[in-house]
Design a protein around this motif. Structure first.
Motif, PDB file in Angstrom:
ATOM      1  N   LEU A   6       0.847  -1.198   0.000  1.00 29.10           N
ATOM      2  CA  LEU A   6       0.000   0.000   0.000  1.00 29.10           C
ATOM      3  C   LEU A   6       0.875   1.237   0.000  1.00 29.10           C
ATOM      4  O   LEU A   6       1.553   1.528   0.981  1.00 29.10           O
ATOM      5  CB  LEU A   6      -0.875   0.014   1.253  1.00 29.10           C
ATOM      6  N   GLY A   9      -0.608   6.738  -0.125  1.00 27.36           N
ATOM      7  CA  GLY A   9      -0.798   7.902   0.751  1.00 27.36           C
ATOM      8  C   GLY A   9      -0.035   9.105   0.225  1.00 27.36           C
ATOM      9  O   GLY A   9       0.922   8.970  -0.524  1.00 27.36           O
ATOM     10  N   SER A  53       0.244  -0.612  -4.883  1.00 24.19           N
ATOM     11  CA  SER A  53      -1.051   0.057  -4.881  1.00 24.19           C
ATOM     12  C   SER A  53      -0.825   1.563  -4.733  1.00 24.19           C
ATOM     13  O   SER A  53      -0.359   2.026  -3.695  1.00 24.19           O
ATOM     14  CB  SER A  53      -1.859  -0.490  -3.700  1.00 24.19           C
ATOM     15  N   GLU A  80      -5.239   3.605  -8.494  1.00 30.55           N
ATOM     16  CA  GLU A  80      -6.649   3.952  -8.288  1.00 30.55           C
ATOM     17  C   GLU A  80      -6.975   5.262  -8.997  1.00 30.55           C
ATOM     18  O   GLU A  80      -6.179   6.199  -8.978  1.00 30.55           O
ATOM     19  CB  GLU A  80      -6.930   4.184  -6.793  1.00 30.55           C
ATOM     20  N   GLY A  85      -8.879   4.718   0.100  1.00 28.39           N
ATOM     21  CA  GLY A  85      -8.638   4.295   1.476  1.00 28.39           C
ATOM     22  C   GLY A  85      -7.923   2.946   1.456  1.00 28.39           C
ATOM     23  O   GLY A  85      -7.797   2.305   0.411  1.00 28.39           O
ATOM     24  N   ASN A 105       1.800  -2.188   4.676  1.00 26.68           N
ATOM     25  CA  ASN A 105       1.812  -0.726   4.609  1.00 26.68           C
ATOM     26  C   ASN A 105       3.142  -0.308   4.002  1.00 26.68           C
ATOM     27  O   ASN A 105       4.195  -0.827   4.385  1.00 26.68           O
ATOM     28  CB  ASN A 105       1.689  -0.114   6.010  1.00 26.68           C
ATOM     29  N   GLY A 106       3.084   0.641   3.091  1.00 20.60           N
ATOM     30  CA  GLY A 106       4.290   1.018   2.351  1.00 20.60           C
ATOM     31  C   GLY A 106       5.180   2.022   3.040  1.00 20.60           C
ATOM     32  O   GLY A 106       6.113   2.536   2.424  1.00 20.60           O
ATOM     33  N   ASP A 107       4.928   2.324   4.308  1.00 20.39           N
ATOM     34  CA  ASP A 107       5.774   3.322   4.966  1.00 20.39           C
ATOM     35  C   ASP A 107       6.357   2.799   6.273  1.00 20.39           C
ATOM     36  O   ASP A 107       6.705   3.562   7.164  1.00 20.39           O
ATOM     37  CB  ASP A 107       4.982   4.613   5.220  1.00 20.39           C
ATOM     38  N   GLU A 157      -8.729   1.861  15.713  1.00 22.48           N
ATOM     39  CA  GLU A 157      -7.796   2.756  15.032  1.00 22.48           C
ATOM     40  C   GLU A 157      -7.706   4.096  15.771  1.00 22.48           C
ATOM     41  O   GLU A 157      -8.728   4.663  16.151  1.00 22.48           O
ATOM     42  CB  GLU A 157      -8.264   2.952  13.578  1.00 22.48           C
ATOM     43  N   LYS A 158      -6.494   4.590  15.948  1.00 25.50           N
ATOM     44  CA  LYS A 158      -6.207   5.888  16.594  1.00 25.50           C
ATOM     45  C   LYS A 158      -7.016   6.051  17.893  1.00 25.50           C
ATOM     46  O   LYS A 158      -7.877   6.941  18.013  1.00 25.50           O
ATOM     47  CB  LYS A 158      -6.519   7.045  15.637  1.00 25.50           C
ATOM     48  N   ASN A 170      -1.187  -2.450  15.420  1.00 22.02           N
ATOM     49  CA  ASN A 170      -1.102  -2.966  14.060  1.00 22.02           C
ATOM     50  C   ASN A 170       0.224  -2.520  13.447  1.00 22.02           C
ATOM     51  O   ASN A 170       0.449  -1.326  13.254  1.00 22.02           O
ATOM     52  CB  ASN A 170      -2.294  -2.400  13.270  1.00 22.02           C
ATOM     53  N   GLU A 193      -8.736  -0.618   8.454  1.00 18.81           N
ATOM     54  CA  GLU A 193      -8.579  -0.502   9.904  1.00 18.81           C
ATOM     55  C   GLU A 193      -9.899  -0.205  10.609  1.00 18.81           C
ATOM     56  O   GLU A 193     -10.172  -0.738  11.680  1.00 18.81           O
ATOM     57  CB  GLU A 193      -7.587   0.621  10.260  1.00 18.81           C
ATOM     58  N   ASP A 218       7.504   3.457  11.605  1.00 20.68           N
ATOM     59  CA  ASP A 218       6.684   4.046  10.537  1.00 20.68           C
ATOM     60  C   ASP A 218       7.380   5.358  10.186  1.00 20.68           C
ATOM     61  O   ASP A 218       7.539   6.228  11.041  1.00 20.68           O
ATOM     62  CB  ASP A 218       5.272   4.287  11.103  1.00 20.68           C
TER      63      ASP A 218
HETATM   64  N1  GDD Z   1      -3.301   2.949  -2.499  1.00 23.90           N
HETATM   65  C1  GDD Z   1      -3.647   3.604  -1.401  1.00 23.90           C
HETATM   66  N2  GDD Z   1      -4.811   4.311  -1.402  1.00 23.90           N
HETATM   67  N3  GDD Z   1      -2.816   3.566  -0.331  1.00 23.90           N
HETATM   68  C2  GDD Z   1      -3.184   4.260   0.769  1.00 23.90           C
HETATM   69  C3  GDD Z   1      -4.359   5.014   0.834  1.00 23.90           C
HETATM   70  C4  GDD Z   1      -5.232   5.042  -0.320  1.00 23.90           C
HETATM   71  O1  GDD Z   1      -6.288   5.679  -0.360  1.00 23.90           O
HETATM   72  N4  GDD Z   1      -4.427   5.595   2.069  1.00 23.90           N
HETATM   73  C5  GDD Z   1      -3.317   5.201   2.732  1.00 23.90           C
HETATM   74  N5  GDD Z   1      -2.553   4.402   1.943  1.00 23.90           N
HETATM   75  C6  GDD Z   1      -1.286   3.734   2.301  1.00 23.90           C
HETATM   76  C7  GDD Z   1      -0.215   4.696   2.789  1.00 23.90           C
HETATM   77  O2  GDD Z   1       0.625   5.086   1.714  1.00 23.90           O
HETATM   78  C8  GDD Z   1       0.562   3.870   3.808  1.00 23.90           C
HETATM   79  O3  GDD Z   1       1.570   3.100   3.203  1.00 23.90           O
HETATM   80  C9  GDD Z   1      -0.491   2.916   4.351  1.00 23.90           C
HETATM   81  O4  GDD Z   1      -1.558   2.890   3.380  1.00 23.90           O
HETATM   82  C10 GDD Z   1      -1.028   3.347   5.724  1.00 23.90           C
HETATM   83  O5  GDD Z   1      -1.524   4.665   5.626  1.00 23.90           O
HETATM   84  P1  GDD Z   1      -0.991   5.833   6.586  1.00 23.90           P
HETATM   85  O6  GDD Z   1      -1.671   7.085   6.162  1.00 23.90           O
HETATM   86  O7  GDD Z   1       0.486   5.837   6.697  1.00 23.90           O
HETATM   87  O8  GDD Z   1      -1.675   5.393   7.959  1.00 23.90           O
HETATM   88  P2  GDD Z   1      -1.152   5.570   9.453  1.00 23.90           P
HETATM   89  O9  GDD Z   1       0.318   5.512   9.516  1.00 23.90           O
HETATM   90  O10 GDD Z   1      -1.843   6.746  10.054  1.00 23.90           O
HETATM   91  O11 GDD Z   1      -1.790   4.246  10.161  1.00 23.90           O
HETATM   92  C11 GDD Z   1      -1.651   2.971   9.591  1.00 23.90           C
HETATM   93  O12 GDD Z   1      -0.363   2.432   9.861  1.00 23.90           O
HETATM   94  C12 GDD Z   1      -0.106   2.165  11.256  1.00 23.90           C
HETATM   95  C13 GDD Z   1       1.285   1.563  11.346  1.00 23.90           C
HETATM   96  O13 GDD Z   1       2.228   2.431  10.837  1.00 23.90           O
HETATM   97  C14 GDD Z   1      -2.750   2.040  10.130  1.00 23.90           C
HETATM   98  O14 GDD Z   1      -2.695   0.838   9.379  1.00 23.90           O
HETATM   99  C15 GDD Z   1      -2.548   1.750  11.622  1.00 23.90           C
HETATM  100  O15 GDD Z   1      -3.500   0.796  12.064  1.00 23.90           O
HETATM  101  C16 GDD Z   1      -1.147   1.203  11.847  1.00 23.90           C
HETATM  102  O16 GDD Z   1      -0.909   0.988  13.240  1.00 23.90           O
END
Ligand code: GDD
Ligand code: MG
Length: 350
Positions: A6, A9, A53, A80, A85, A105-107, A157-158, A170, A193, A218
């Motif tokens: 993923l 973002g 993605s 997309e 999301g 998750n890609g980050d 979540e959060k 997670n 989530e 992250d």
């Molecule tokens: N393709 C796509 N489309 N990717 C998305 C989208 C979307 O609409 N929204 C977010 N992503 C990707 C982001 O690029 C990222 O790699 C990942 O999904 C998670 O999104 P973040 O925006 O970084 O979320 P976060 O860091 O607030 O929370 C998430 O990661 C946490 C761990 O680092 C959640 O998964 C939490 O539950 C988790 O603990």
């Protein structure tokens, strides 16, 4: 098995660095971030294809990784039409998926045995398996409560301060059975989530946790982006280009004039020029063709390619984009960030 990364973002918390460089390819030293995740996926023989993605700046990312042939793993892209999301993106990317799929998750960078996660998923005949990691403060993440048998009992979540009941969150890696994606509507915004995971719990489906104690970060905030560099330099996360040189100076071809002082760990990319009497480190990261002028000082900072740091200036705890010009006698202190092509006038104190 296919993997979905993923990476759609926008990286808003890393602005202005992510205005020209989408978060999945922000450099960590001299490599785009997703390379580190692709390294890990490539080590799992049964992962045959990685689906990236995307939606934000997809062209830049596609140009970076191509079809993956040069990297030794097949890469395809699911772009997309608009951000769907995390859940919507998985649904959209999984159109060709027929078996269990691993989603990341890609980050996030983490030390993990992915094969063991997949094995646990199979042993437990789970509908979904999620990797958890312990953190001090779960509020910025997805809180996950488990029972004594390692089943997920709650996903929040959060969470607000008064909702924090445990320290496991997670970690951003899931193994999912394809039929469980049926509940996700096509082409609509949907959260893995906030909607999918809570629905597994509510329906009593086999939803298994895999707690991982290895390194985890992250990289989505400026502090964490700087931290991941320090952690790799110190060997807390073992990765190129510091695999063989934790604590040391990695120099890919810098030109150092007389009286330059370097205190490791540091990273100097190809073509870096460091002028007389400058002081680097600890934790100075200088991208390709950067120039640090006479008597300047750079420590605990990440500077992207082609930036000039003027004479007698000091960077301490800063993040600086590409092609910037930091004037002479300037101070950039803890937490300062400059976007690409910024100019800072001589004698500025930021
Ligand atoms: N393709 C796509 N489309 N990717 C998305 C989208 C979307 O609409 N929204 C977010 N992503 C990707 C982001 O690029 C990222 O790699 C990942 O999904 C998670 O999104 P973040 O925006 O970084 O979320 P976060 O860091 O607030 O929370 C998430 O990661 C946490 C761990 O680092 C959640 O998964 C939490 O539950 C988790 O603990
Ligand atoms: Mg994130």
């Amino acid at each position: 098995m296919k993997a979905i990364l993923l990476a759609g973002g926008k990286g808003t918390r890393l602005r202005p660095l992510t205005l020209n460089t989408p978060k999945p390819i922000v450099p960590i030293f001299n490599r785009p971030f997703l390379m580190y995740q692709l390294d890990q996926l490539r080590r799992v023989p049964e992962i045959t294809e990685v689906i990236l993605s995307l939606n934000y700046q997809p062209r830049r990312i596609e140009e970076t990784f191509g079809d993956g042939e040069a990297l030794g793993i097949k890469i395809s892209y699911a772009v997309e039409p608009q951000p769907l999301g995390t859940g919507g993106a998985i649904k959209f990317s999984a159109q060709t998926v027929q078996d269990s799929v691993i989603v990341l998750n890609g980050d996030v960078l983490q030390q993990i045995d992915l094969q063991a996660v997949i094995a646990r998923h199979r042993e437990r005949k789970a509908k979904a398996t999620i990797v958890l990691t312990p953190v001090d403060n779960p509020s910025a993440y997805g809180l996950v409560e488990t029972d004594a048998e390692g089943n997920v009992r709650r996903f929040l979540e959060k969470p607000k301060a008064d909702e924090i009941t445990c320290n496991t969150i997670n970690a951003g890696i899931y193994v999912l059975e394809p039929e469980t994606l049926d509940r996700i509507p096509a082409n609509e915004n949907y959260s893995i989530e906030r909607q999918y995971f809570p629905s597994l719990v509510a329906n009593g489906e086999t939803f298994v946790a895999y707690v991982n104690d290895g390194y985890w970060i992250d990289i989505g905030t400026p502090e964490k982006y700087r931290q991941v560099h320090r952690d790799i330099m110190d060997g807390r996360y073992q990765a190129a280009p510091f695999l063989d040189a934790p604590g040391g100076v990695v120099d890919l071809g810098a030109r150092l004039e007389d009286d330059v002082q370097i205190e490791g760990p540091c990273f100097l990319d190809e073509g870096v020029v460091v002028r007389r009497g400058a002081r680097l480190g600890p934790y100075a990261v200088l991208g390709r063709q950067c120039q640090v002028d006479d008597q300047a000082q750079v420590r605990d900072s990440v500077v992207w390619a082609n930036t000039v740091v003027g004479a007698e200036s000091s960077l301490d705890g800063a993040l600086v984009g590409r092609n910037c010009h930091v004037g002479r006698n300037t101070v950039l202190s803890e937490g300062r960030m400059l976007g690409d092509r910024s100019t800072v006038t001589d004698f500025s104190k930021l």
